[in-house]
Motif scaffolding. Structure first.
Motif, short mmCIF file in Angstrom:
data_model
loop_
_atom_site.label_atom_id
_atom_site.label_comp_id
_atom_site.label_asym_id
_atom_site.label_seq_id
_atom_site.Cartn_x
_atom_site.Cartn_y
_atom_site.Cartn_z
N UNK A 178 0.61 -1.10 -0.01
CA UNK A 178 -0.04 0.08 -0.36
C UNK A 178 0.67 1.99 -0.09
N UNK A 179 2.21 1.12 0.44
CA UNK A 179 2.70 2.47 0.38
C UNK A 179 4.31 1.64 0.67
N UNK A 180 5.54 2.21 0.54
CA UNK A 180 6.97 2.10 0.92
C UNK A 180 6.55 1.44 2.38
N UNK A 181 8.21 0.51 2.66
CA UNK A 181 7.93 0.18 3.94
C UNK A 181 7.01 -0.46 4.93
N UNK A 239 -1.50 -8.66 -1.88
CA UNK A 239 -1.64 -6.60 -1.63
C UNK A 239 -1.28 -6.59 0.40
N UNK A 240 0.10 -6.37 0.81
CA UNK A 240 0.64 -5.93 1.82
C UNK A 240 -0.26 -4.99 2.48
N UNK A 241 -0.33 -5.00 3.60
CA UNK A 241 -0.59 -3.65 3.97
C UNK A 241 -0.71 -2.83 5.43
N UNK A 242 0.42 -2.09 5.42
CA UNK A 242 0.95 -1.55 6.61
C UNK A 242 0.37 -1.55 7.39
N UNK A 243 0.25 -2.10 8.62
CA UNK A 243 -0.95 -1.93 9.47
C UNK A 243 -0.49 -0.26 10.05
N UNK A 244 -1.18 0.97 9.54
CA UNK A 244 -1.09 2.49 10.60
C UNK A 244 -2.05 3.16 10.02
N UNK A 245 -1.85 4.82 10.69
CA UNK A 245 -3.18 5.19 10.11
C UNK A 245 -3.00 5.46 8.65
N UNK A 246 -3.97 5.26 7.92
CA UNK A 246 -4.83 6.06 7.10
C UNK A 246 -4.35 4.67 6.12
N UNK A 247 -3.94 3.61 6.66
CA UNK A 247 -3.81 2.76 4.98
C UNK A 247 -5.14 1.88 4.75
N UNK A 248 -6.01 1.92 5.35
CA UNK A 248 -7.91 1.77 4.93
C UNK A 248 -7.52 1.95 3.49
N UNK A 261 9.33 -8.49 4.33
CA UNK A 261 9.27 -9.61 5.03
C UNK A 261 7.94 -10.61 4.66
N UNK A 262 6.68 -10.05 4.85
CA UNK A 262 6.05 -10.71 3.85
C UNK A 262 6.50 -12.03 2.77
N UNK A 290 3.09 -2.86 11.16
CA UNK A 290 4.61 -2.81 11.17
C UNK A 290 4.89 -1.65 12.15
N UNK A 291 3.42 -1.32 12.97
CA UNK A 291 3.88 -0.50 13.70
C UNK A 291 3.20 -0.85 15.51
N UNK A 292 4.56 -1.16 15.82
CA UNK A 292 3.84 -1.47 17.46
C UNK A 292 2.74 -0.68 18.41
N UNK A 293 2.89 -0.05 17.94
CA UNK A 293 2.04 1.17 18.85
C UNK A 293 0.72 0.92 17.96
N UNK A 294 0.58 1.04 17.14
CA UNK A 294 -0.93 1.46 16.22
C UNK A 294 -1.84 0.94 17.05
N UNK A 295 -2.89 1.65 17.51
CA UNK A 295 -4.29 0.45 18.70
C UNK A 295 -5.58 -0.31 17.80
N UNK A 296 -5.56 0.56 16.69
CA UNK A 296 -6.76 0.06 15.93
C UNK A 296 -7.26 -1.39 15.15
#
Length: 229
Positions: free
Chosen positions: A9-12, A144-153, A17-18, A178-184
């Protein structure tokens, strides 16, 4: 040969890894495997020439063993977008050259193979072509690899729309933490499952990028396209 194109969905977002995790899972099931990184920027100089960490991971989980040049025919040193890295190296990237390389490898097929892109679906190779051209010409199903973070949807939905608009099948998607602090996380995964209309191939927990055996850990949370839950 089952050959898939892996995009993010973006870089990084953790594509490598996947990708390596999927190759590791296929190997564990006794399948022959091959990972391909047609073009890789951010490579380092070694005694053997330019080497890219992502491509080395794909090489490591390809079986039977393959030469580095098979995995990564174009390695570029600058850690910038591929078309910029190529310009700094005094060359022009062409989709036809990368496609010819993959077609040559298809003459000696493996049971499970992946072509990993760079960044997202519309990352340019030059002024006219982007990396998605490889998948379009070869008619490859896309993971498609979705990096789970704000804006990824939003990024995931737009990427899925672009892939399908190019006439390709979305074979599945992976949520990568990708973000260990992501709470959603749970709400995000539920929304992705609702909107992407493709199989979820796994939810990979946060794994330190420096973890040498990260792909083997990721493999525990992944399934191959078509593999039952």
């Amino acid at each position: 040969m089952s050959l898939y194109f892996v995009t993010g969905t973006d870089t990084d977002t953790g594509k490598t890894l996947v990708s390596a995790g999927l190759l590791a899972r296929a190997r564990a099931q006794g399948l022959t495997t091959r990972g391909i990184k047609p073009v890789a920027s951010g490579s380092v100089r070694t005694a053997q020439g330019l080497r890219n960490r992502d491509a080395l991971w794909l090489q490591r989980y390809s079986a039977p063993a393959v030469d580095y040049s098979e995995v990564n025919p174009i390695a570029l040193e600058p850690a910038v977008a591929p078309h910029l890295a190529a310009r700094e190296a005094g060359m022009t990237l062409e989709a036809s050259r990368l496609i010819a390389h993959i077609r040559q490898l298809q003459a000696s097929p493996r049971q499970f193979g992946l072509v990993e892109g760079a960044g997202g679906w519309r990352v340019p190779l030059n002024r006219q072509e982007d990396l998605g051209e490889i998948a379009r010409v070869l008619a490859l199903p896309v993971i498609l690899v979705v990096g789970l973070r704000l804006g990824c949807i939003n990024h995931a939905r737009l990427s899925a729309e672009a892939i399908r608009a190019d006439g390709l099948r979305l074979a599945g998607w992976v949520g990568n933490h990708i973000d260990p602090e992501y709470a959603e996380t749970e709400d995000t995964l539920a929304m992705l499952a609702h909107h992407l209309d493709a199989p979820c191939l796994g939810h990979v927990p946060w794994i330190d990028a420096a973890e040498e055996h990260g792909p083997e850990v990721a493999a525990r949370y992944l399934r191959l396209p078509g593999e039952a839950h």
